[in-house]
Design a protein around this motif. Sequence first.
Motif, PDB file in Angstrom:
ATOM      1  N   PHE A 130      47.652  37.355   2.700  1.00  0.00           N
ATOM      2  CA  PHE A 130      46.799  37.843   1.653  1.00  0.00           C
ATOM      3  C   PHE A 130      45.814  37.129   2.379  1.00  0.00           C
ATOM      4  O   PHE A 130      45.293  36.231   2.203  1.00  0.00           O
ATOM      5  N   TYR A 131      44.797  38.349   2.489  1.00  0.00           N
ATOM      6  CA  TYR A 131      43.372  37.873   3.369  1.00  0.00           C
ATOM      7  C   TYR A 131      42.392  37.636   2.415  1.00  0.00           C
ATOM      8  O   TYR A 131      41.543  38.635   2.010  1.00  0.00           O
ATOM      9  N   GLY A 178      53.368  28.847  -8.762  1.00  0.00           N
ATOM     10  CA  GLY A 178      53.136  30.872  -8.001  1.00  0.00           C
ATOM     11  C   GLY A 178      52.532  31.462  -7.675  1.00  0.00           C
ATOM     12  O   GLY A 178      51.913  31.991  -6.329  1.00  0.00           O
ATOM     13  N   LEU A 179      51.363  32.273  -8.371  1.00  0.00           N
ATOM     14  CA  LEU A 179      51.011  33.200  -8.505  1.00  0.00           C
ATOM     15  C   LEU A 179      49.425  32.787  -7.276  1.00  0.00           C
ATOM     16  O   LEU A 179      49.110  31.788  -7.485  1.00  0.00           O
ATOM     17  N   LEU A 180      48.913  33.272  -5.928  1.00  0.00           N
ATOM     18  CA  LEU A 180      47.908  33.057  -5.661  1.00  0.00           C
ATOM     19  C   LEU A 180      47.231  33.636  -6.629  1.00  0.00           C
ATOM     20  O   LEU A 180      46.826  33.884  -6.926  1.00  0.00           O
ATOM     21  N   SER A 181      45.756  32.258  -6.310  1.00  0.00           N
ATOM     22  CA  SER A 181      44.374  32.817  -6.648  1.00  0.00           C
ATOM     23  C   SER A 181      43.585  32.365  -4.968  1.00  0.00           C
ATOM     24  O   SER A 181      43.929  31.631  -4.274  1.00  0.00           O
ATOM     25  N   THR A 182      42.775  33.062  -6.160  1.00  0.00           N
ATOM     26  CA  THR A 182      41.631  32.809  -4.993  1.00  0.00           C
ATOM     27  C   THR A 182      40.627  31.660  -5.429  1.00  0.00           C
ATOM     28  O   THR A 182      39.794  31.654  -4.611  1.00  0.00           O
ATOM     29  N   THR A 183      40.920  31.516  -6.376  1.00  0.00           N
ATOM     30  CA  THR A 183      39.938  30.156  -7.399  1.00  0.00           C
ATOM     31  C   THR A 183      40.771  28.912  -7.059  1.00  0.00           C
ATOM     32  O   THR A 183      41.945  28.555  -7.358  1.00  0.00           O
ATOM     33  N   ARG A 184      39.685  28.155  -6.530  1.00  0.00           N
ATOM     34  CA  ARG A 184      39.939  27.222  -6.308  1.00  0.00           C
ATOM     35  C   ARG A 184      40.744  26.191  -7.553  1.00  0.00           C
ATOM     36  O   ARG A 184      41.469  25.422  -6.693  1.00  0.00           O
ATOM     37  N   ASP A 185      40.230  25.611  -8.447  1.00  0.00           N
ATOM     38  CA  ASP A 185      40.443  25.301  -9.867  1.00  0.00           C
ATOM     39  C   ASP A 185      41.357  25.265 -10.073  1.00  0.00           C
ATOM     40  O   ASP A 185      42.621  24.716 -10.549  1.00  0.00           O
ATOM     41  N   ASP A 186      42.655  26.375  -9.540  1.00  0.00           N
ATOM     42  CA  ASP A 186      43.864  27.177  -9.836  1.00  0.00           C
ATOM     43  C   ASP A 186      45.046  26.175  -9.487  1.00  0.00           C
ATOM     44  O   ASP A 186      46.418  26.084  -9.278  1.00  0.00           O
ATOM     45  N   GLY A 225      27.258  22.946   3.099  1.00  0.00           N
ATOM     46  CA  GLY A 225      25.881  23.379   1.830  1.00  0.00           C
ATOM     47  C   GLY A 225      26.953  24.420   1.088  1.00  0.00           C
ATOM     48  O   GLY A 225      26.006  24.921   0.225  1.00  0.00           O
ATOM     49  N   LYS A 226      27.847  25.304   1.299  1.00  0.00           N
ATOM     50  CA  LYS A 226      28.398  25.742   0.644  1.00  0.00           C
ATOM     51  C   LYS A 226      29.756  25.502  -0.282  1.00  0.00           C
ATOM     52  O   LYS A 226      30.188  24.536  -0.265  1.00  0.00           O
ATOM     53  N   GLU A 227      29.921  26.595  -0.810  1.00  0.00           N
ATOM     54  CA  GLU A 227      31.205  26.576  -1.651  1.00  0.00           C
ATOM     55  C   GLU A 227      32.293  26.756  -1.037  1.00  0.00           C
ATOM     56  O   GLU A 227      32.448  26.994   0.017  1.00  0.00           O
ATOM     57  N   ARG A 228      33.086  25.740  -1.675  1.00  0.00           N
ATOM     58  CA  ARG A 228      34.869  26.011  -1.128  1.00  0.00           C
ATOM     59  C   ARG A 228      35.425  27.572  -0.787  1.00  0.00           C
ATOM     60  O   ARG A 228      35.146  28.126  -2.320  1.00  0.00           O
ATOM     61  N   GLU A 229      35.421  28.468  -0.505  1.00  0.00           N
ATOM     62  CA  GLU A 229      36.243  29.847  -0.438  1.00  0.00           C
ATOM     63  C   GLU A 229      37.530  30.326   0.208  1.00  0.00           C
ATOM     64  O   GLU A 229      38.326  29.255   0.556  1.00  0.00           O
ATOM     65  N   PHE A 230      38.057  30.701  -0.441  1.00  0.00           N
ATOM     66  CA  PHE A 230      40.058  31.389   0.068  1.00  0.00           C
ATOM     67  C   PHE A 230      39.239  31.730   1.270  1.00  0.00           C
ATOM     68  O   PHE A 230      38.852  33.121   1.295  1.00  0.00           O
ATOM     69  N   VAL A 231      40.144  31.486   1.891  1.00  0.00           N
ATOM     70  CA  VAL A 231      40.616  32.238   3.282  1.00  0.00           C
ATOM     71  C   VAL A 231      41.740  33.056   3.093  1.00  0.00           C
ATOM     72  O   VAL A 231      41.871  34.514   4.099  1.00  0.00           O
ATOM     73  N   GLY A 232      42.949  32.909   2.534  1.00  0.00           N
ATOM     74  CA  GLY A 232      44.030  33.053   2.277  1.00  0.00           C
ATOM     75  C   GLY A 232      44.892  32.629   2.548  1.00  0.00           C
ATOM     76  O   GLY A 232      44.914  31.726   1.653  1.00  0.00           O
ATOM     77  N   GLY A 233      46.612  33.542   1.779  1.00  0.00           N
ATOM     78  CA  GLY A 233      47.516  32.674   1.562  1.00  0.00           C
ATOM     79  C   GLY A 233      49.331  32.959   1.451  1.00  0.00           C
ATOM     80  O   GLY A 233      49.146  34.453   1.813  1.00  0.00           O
ATOM     81  N   ILE A 234      49.937  32.731   0.970  1.00  0.00           N
ATOM     82  CA  ILE A 234      50.753  33.067   1.337  1.00  0.00           C
ATOM     83  C   ILE A 234      52.447  32.322   0.213  1.00  0.00           C
ATOM     84  O   ILE A 234      51.715  31.302   0.026  1.00  0.00           O
ATOM     85  N   ALA A 241      48.109  28.011  -0.161  1.00  0.00           N
ATOM     86  CA  ALA A 241      46.568  28.909   0.340  1.00  0.00           C
ATOM     87  C   ALA A 241      45.918  28.409   1.379  1.00  0.00           C
ATOM     88  O   ALA A 241      46.033  26.976   1.391  1.00  0.00           O
ATOM     89  N   TRP A 242      44.992  28.827   2.385  1.00  0.00           N
ATOM     90  CA  TRP A 242      43.944  27.761   3.314  1.00  0.00           C
ATOM     91  C   TRP A 242      42.963  28.431   1.862  1.00  0.00           C
ATOM     92  O   TRP A 242      41.976  29.272   2.028  1.00  0.00           O
ATOM     93  N   PHE A 243      41.646  27.044   2.191  1.00  0.00           N
ATOM     94  CA  PHE A 243      40.487  27.460   1.752  1.00  0.00           C
ATOM     95  C   PHE A 243      39.560  26.918   3.005  1.00  0.00           C
ATOM     96  O   PHE A 243      40.137  26.065   4.107  1.00  0.00           O
ATOM     97  N   ARG A 244      37.941  26.732   2.540  1.00  0.00           N
ATOM     98  CA  ARG A 244      37.264  26.305   4.288  1.00  0.00           C
ATOM     99  C   ARG A 244      36.452  26.493   3.152  1.00  0.00           C
ATOM    100  O   ARG A 244      36.044  26.858   2.325  1.00  0.00           O
ATOM    101  N   GLN A 245      35.278  25.397   3.316  1.00  0.00           N
ATOM    102  CA  GLN A 245      33.772  24.621   3.279  1.00  0.00           C
ATOM    103  C   GLN A 245      33.255  23.955   4.237  1.00  0.00           C
ATOM    104  O   GLN A 245      32.984  23.107   4.797  1.00  0.00           O
TER     105      GLN A 245
END
Length: 124
Positions: free
Chosen positions: A59-60, A102-110, A42-51, A35-39
């Motif tokens: 997924f985006y 294995g499973l994509l997740s939008t949660t950084r802690d995963d 002053g903001k939380e790290r957020e999910f951008v997409g993954g494969i 996955a790709w995340f971005r931060q």
Amino acid sequence: QVQLVESGGGWVQAGGSLRLSCAASGRTFSSYAMAWFRQAPGKEREFVGGIYWSGGNAFYADSVKGRFTISRDNAKNTVYLQMNSLKPEDTAVYYCAARYTGLLSTTRDDYDYWGQGTQVTVSS
């Protein structure tokens, strides 16, 4: 030891493009979700997409859908993030992450492994 190394960040004007790379090493990645995340400051790290390394579509997040494309080169153990039509709000540090289960997740802690991040700055 798993290593993820991002590259390709930089400065670009709004409307421009950049391609980020994430080179993975240390083990076989066929069972990983990437996955790709971005931060932004002053903001939380957020999910951008993954494969998945094993195949299938990427997924985006809604904020980048239609502008960003994720792809992979299994032979090079590298995942790419092609960013087009960049906006100032895309300015952030971009991180690559790998999840062994294995499973994509939008949660950084995963995610089990992270790269060091690469800065992307989009000027208006």
